[in-house]
Design a protein around this motif. Structure first.
Motif, PDB file in Angstrom:
ATOM      1  N   LYS A  69      29.388  24.760  15.576  1.00  0.00           N
ATOM      2  CA  LYS A  69      28.603  24.127  14.505  1.00  0.00           C
ATOM      3  C   LYS A  69      27.721  25.157  13.815  1.00  0.00           C
ATOM      4  O   LYS A  69      27.624  25.187  12.575  1.00  0.00           O
ATOM      5  N   LEU A  70      27.066  26.001  14.617  1.00  0.00           N
ATOM      6  CA  LEU A  70      26.221  27.051  14.039  1.00  0.00           C
ATOM      7  C   LEU A  70      27.042  27.984  13.150  1.00  0.00           C
ATOM      8  O   LEU A  70      26.601  28.387  12.071  1.00  0.00           O
ATOM      9  N   LEU A  71      28.222  28.332  13.635  1.00  0.00           N
ATOM     10  CA  LEU A  71      29.083  29.243  12.874  1.00  0.00           C
ATOM     11  C   LEU A  71      29.452  28.648  11.522  1.00  0.00           C
ATOM     12  O   LEU A  71      29.367  29.325  10.490  1.00  0.00           O
ATOM     13  N   GLN A  72      29.883  27.388  11.512  1.00  0.00           N
ATOM     14  CA  GLN A  72      30.307  26.748  10.266  1.00  0.00           C
ATOM     15  C   GLN A  72      29.150  26.689   9.269  1.00  0.00           C
ATOM     16  O   GLN A  72      29.322  26.987   8.079  1.00  0.00           O
ATOM     17  N   ASP A  73      27.979  26.294   9.763  1.00  0.00           N
ATOM     18  CA  ASP A  73      26.805  26.229   8.886  1.00  0.00           C
ATOM     19  C   ASP A  73      26.425  27.605   8.357  1.00  0.00           C
ATOM     20  O   ASP A  73      26.116  27.779   7.169  1.00  0.00           O
ATOM     21  N   ALA A  74      26.474  28.586   9.244  1.00  0.00           N
ATOM     22  CA  ALA A  74      26.081  29.947   8.855  1.00  0.00           C
ATOM     23  C   ALA A  74      27.053  30.537   7.841  1.00  0.00           C
ATOM     24  O   ALA A  74      26.636  31.190   6.866  1.00  0.00           O
ATOM     25  N   LEU A  75      28.346  30.317   8.062  1.00  0.00           N
ATOM     26  CA  LEU A  75      29.352  30.835   7.128  1.00  0.00           C
ATOM     27  C   LEU A  75      29.195  30.196   5.754  1.00  0.00           C
ATOM     28  O   LEU A  75      29.235  30.881   4.722  1.00  0.00           O
ATOM     29  N   HIS A  76      29.033  28.880   5.732  1.00  0.00           N
ATOM     30  CA  HIS A  76      28.875  28.180   4.446  1.00  0.00           C
ATOM     31  C   HIS A  76      27.647  28.697   3.703  1.00  0.00           C
ATOM     32  O   HIS A  76      27.708  28.971   2.489  1.00  0.00           O
ATOM     33  N   LYS A  77      26.539  28.835   4.417  1.00  0.00           N
ATOM     34  CA  LYS A  77      25.309  29.312   3.805  1.00  0.00           C
ATOM     35  C   LYS A  77      25.466  30.744   3.285  1.00  0.00           C
ATOM     36  O   LYS A  77      25.035  31.059   2.173  1.00  0.00           O
ATOM     37  N   TYR A  78      26.115  31.588   4.069  1.00  0.00           N
ATOM     38  CA  TYR A  78      26.286  32.989   3.687  1.00  0.00           C
ATOM     39  C   TYR A  78      27.157  33.102   2.423  1.00  0.00           C
ATOM     40  O   TYR A  78      26.811  33.822   1.473  1.00  0.00           O
ATOM     41  N   LEU A  79      28.286  32.394   2.423  1.00  0.00           N
ATOM     42  CA  LEU A  79      29.188  32.469   1.278  1.00  0.00           C
ATOM     43  C   LEU A  79      28.506  31.946   0.015  1.00  0.00           C
ATOM     44  O   LEU A  79      28.714  32.481  -1.081  1.00  0.00           O
ATOM     45  N   THR A  80      27.692  30.903   0.168  1.00  0.00           N
ATOM     46  CA  THR A  80      26.986  30.332  -0.983  1.00  0.00           C
ATOM     47  C   THR A  80      25.918  31.291  -1.496  1.00  0.00           C
ATOM     48  O   THR A  80      25.828  31.551  -2.708  1.00  0.00           O
ATOM     49  N   GLU A  81      25.091  31.809  -0.594  1.00  0.00           N
ATOM     50  CA  GLU A  81      23.997  32.690  -1.008  1.00  0.00           C
ATOM     51  C   GLU A  81      24.493  34.003  -1.581  1.00  0.00           C
ATOM     52  O   GLU A  81      23.914  34.549  -2.519  1.00  0.00           O
ATOM     53  N   GLU A  82      25.566  34.531  -0.993  1.00  0.00           N
ATOM     54  CA  GLU A  82      26.121  35.803  -1.475  1.00  0.00           C
ATOM     55  C   GLU A  82      27.035  35.614  -2.684  1.00  0.00           C
ATOM     56  O   GLU A  82      27.529  36.595  -3.251  1.00  0.00           O
ATOM     57  N   LYS A  83      27.304  34.341  -3.016  1.00  0.00           N
ATOM     58  CA  LYS A  83      28.161  33.992  -4.158  1.00  0.00           C
ATOM     59  C   LYS A  83      29.537  34.653  -4.047  1.00  0.00           C
ATOM     60  O   LYS A  83      30.060  35.212  -5.026  1.00  0.00           O
ATOM     61  N   LEU A  84      30.088  34.585  -2.849  1.00  0.00           N
ATOM     62  CA  LEU A  84      31.421  35.153  -2.623  1.00  0.00           C
ATOM     63  C   LEU A  84      32.473  34.134  -3.053  1.00  0.00           C
ATOM     64  O   LEU A  84      32.457  32.990  -2.618  1.00  0.00           O
ATOM     65  N   ASP A  85      33.367  34.562  -3.913  1.00  0.00           N
ATOM     66  CA  ASP A  85      34.449  33.696  -4.390  1.00  0.00           C
ATOM     67  C   ASP A  85      35.655  33.934  -3.494  1.00  0.00           C
ATOM     68  O   ASP A  85      36.350  34.944  -3.614  1.00  0.00           O
ATOM     69  N   VAL A  86      35.867  33.010  -2.561  1.00  0.00           N
ATOM     70  CA  VAL A  86      36.933  33.206  -1.576  1.00  0.00           C
ATOM     71  C   VAL A  86      38.068  32.239  -1.813  1.00  0.00           C
ATOM     72  O   VAL A  86      37.901  31.167  -2.405  1.00  0.00           O
ATOM     73  N   LEU A  87      39.252  32.606  -1.331  1.00  0.00           N
ATOM     74  CA  LEU A  87      40.423  31.747  -1.387  1.00  0.00           C
ATOM     75  C   LEU A  87      40.673  31.184   0.008  1.00  0.00           C
ATOM     76  O   LEU A  87      40.627  31.917   0.996  1.00  0.00           O
ATOM     77  N   GLY A  88      40.960  29.900   0.080  1.00  0.00           N
ATOM     78  CA  GLY A  88      41.124  29.288   1.394  1.00  0.00           C
ATOM     79  C   GLY A  88      39.801  29.254   2.127  1.00  0.00           C
ATOM     80  O   GLY A  88      38.726  29.179   1.521  1.00  0.00           O
ATOM     81  N   ASN A  89      39.848  29.305   3.437  1.00  0.00           N
ATOM     82  CA  ASN A  89      38.658  29.312   4.281  1.00  0.00           C
ATOM     83  C   ASN A  89      38.680  30.534   5.187  1.00  0.00           C
ATOM     84  O   ASN A  89      39.742  31.103   5.444  1.00  0.00           O
ATOM     85  N   PRO A  90      37.508  30.960   5.702  1.00  0.00           N
ATOM     86  CA  PRO A  90      37.493  32.079   6.648  1.00  0.00           C
ATOM     87  C   PRO A  90      38.389  31.780   7.856  1.00  0.00           C
ATOM     88  O   PRO A  90      38.386  30.665   8.379  1.00  0.00           O
TER      89      PRO A  90
END
Length: 439
Positions: A69-90
């Protein structure tokens, strides 16, 4: 918790997420305490189970769940804050190597990065068809109207121009189809000659090859499947049950009023003008759809950029309902690549040109749609309160919102292309449009 990103290349990166005991311990203890209060264990009263026993039985599973759960929340927050445009999911990279008996963990995730590219809608010329209703179409439509509103005169013998109702049969192809054909539907000279002069009650044997100008009419009149209709070459029996001559309606005010309402049309010239307006309005919709399709195809073909193909194939393999083989994942990627490329192109166009649909636009669109539907039933002046109430009900339905959003999105994109793409207008009749555009 600490997250670092390492770029492999412009399209691939690896995120490393460092998780320490202090990041998850409070949550794990809280969940285990709740388990202790609610678990039913033989020999112990509820709420009095030793914590050691709870940890032994549930500790590892709770730990894994809370860390994830921590990982999913942290990844979502990181990708949003860093404005990384990713394809698919990590994608987890080292999950099999994690030692869950340790206190601290290091997780690695692969990222597929969206490519950077430019979109030039003016790059290649695209034909924009303007479909016109020519005199032949107008005359045929007037003739159709006169036939439709004319009257049938029963006859006993077939002559040119008559309508023949009967049943086609064939044991070979298991055909038994009652239908109505006109002598004008029959393209084959021999078949037409066999029908002219035939009487009610007669059974005529006809060859299907060349009987109709279009083989698709074999579906319509004989009831065969699409694949059989093409090149059908058999003999069929046609038992004539009824022959009628259609006396065409006169072009008079009574007919005009019946078609368009009292006094709207008062002459054959005005009738043709009205038919032309209605027909070209419908043609415009087909032309617009063709334009949209052609510009999309042109953009996909001419907007060049690379994709993180290997990552996407791994992502496809791992994230479906069932895990795919490498070969199947590659095939699936190849099938979906064109759609993915257009999603990226469209997304860039919408973002750079402010083409997103707002809620207010969605509401206005739904209210206009409601007004048009109410007008069909004679309610030409609904109150704004009525429209707001009905629109609210429509917009509370997720499927309706998606459908209306898709309509508006397409309309915005089409208007953008009309105003900005490199278009060459070509005036053309409907028949030529069908042959040229969909050859």
């Amino acid at each position: 918790m600490n997250i670092t990103k390492k770029e492999i290349d412009k399209l691939n990166a690896v995120l490393t997420v460092e998780v320490s005991k202090e990041d998850y311990s409070v949550n794990v203890e809280k969940v285990l305490n709740n388990y202790r209060k609610t678990a039913n264990v033989p020999g112990f009263r509820k709420g009095h189970i030793p914590m050691g026993m709870v940890k032994k039985q549930y500790g590892k599973a709770v730990l894994v769940e809370e860390v994830n759960k921590l990982l999913q929340d942290a990844l979502h927050k990181y990708l949003t804050e860093e404005k990384l445009d990713v394809l698919g999911n990590p994608l987890p990279k080292n999950e099999a190597e994690i030692n869950w008996d340790a206190d601290d963990y290091s997780f690695e995730f692969e990222l597929g990065l969206a490519p950077e590219f430019d979109v030039d809608v003016k790059d290649k010329e695209v034909v924009h068809y303007k479909i016109v209703a020519d005199d032949e179409l107008l005359n045929n439509q007037v003739k159709t109207i006169r036939k439709q509103y004319g009257k049938l005169i029963s006859k006993n013998e077939v002559e040119k121009g008559d309508e023949i109702t009967g049943t086609f049969t064939s044991e070979e192809k298991d055909i038994e189809k009652k239908t109505t054909v006109t002598t004008e539907d029959i393209a084959g000279k021999k078949q037409l000659a066999s029908l002219i002069g035939a009487k009610v009650g007669d059974t005529v044997t006809l060859k299907t090859k060349g009987m109709f100008a279009d083989d698709h009419d074999n579906q319509k009149f004989l009831g065969v499947e699409h694949d059989e209709a093409h090149g059908l070459d058999i003999e069929v029996s046609f038992k004539i049950e009824e022959v009628n001559k259609r006396e065409m309606a006169e072009l008079n005010q009574e007919l005009f009023d019946k078609l368009f309402g009292e006094g709207v049309v008062t002459s054959e010239e005005e009738l043709k003008t009205k038919i032309k307006e209605d027909a070209e309005g419908q043609f415009a919709q087909q032309s617009d759809q063709k334009l949209l399709n052609d510009v999309v195809d042109s953009l996909i073909e001419n907007t060049k950029f690379d994709l993180p193909e290997e990552f996407l194939q791994r992502w496809i393999a791992m994230t479906g309902e069932k895990r795919l083989s490498e070969e199947d994942a590659k095939a699936e990627f190849e099938r979906s690549e064109k759609g993915l490329r257009y999603q990226l192109i469209e997304g860039k166009l919408r973002a750079e040109n402010n083409l997103q649909v707002t809620f207010e636009e969605l509401k206005d669109h739904s209210k206009n749609m409601i007004k048009a539907q109410m007008a069909q039933f004679g309610q030409t002046n609904p109150t704004d309160e009525e429209l707001e109430s009905i629109a609210a009900r429509i917009l509370s339905n997720k499927e309706e919102v998606e459908r209306l959003s898709e309509q508006l999105n397409s309309a915005k994109l089409l208007n953008f292309f009309k105003e900005n793409a490199n278009l060459k207008t070509k005036e053309i009749t409907y028949d030529k449009f069908i042959k040229e555009a969909y050859a």
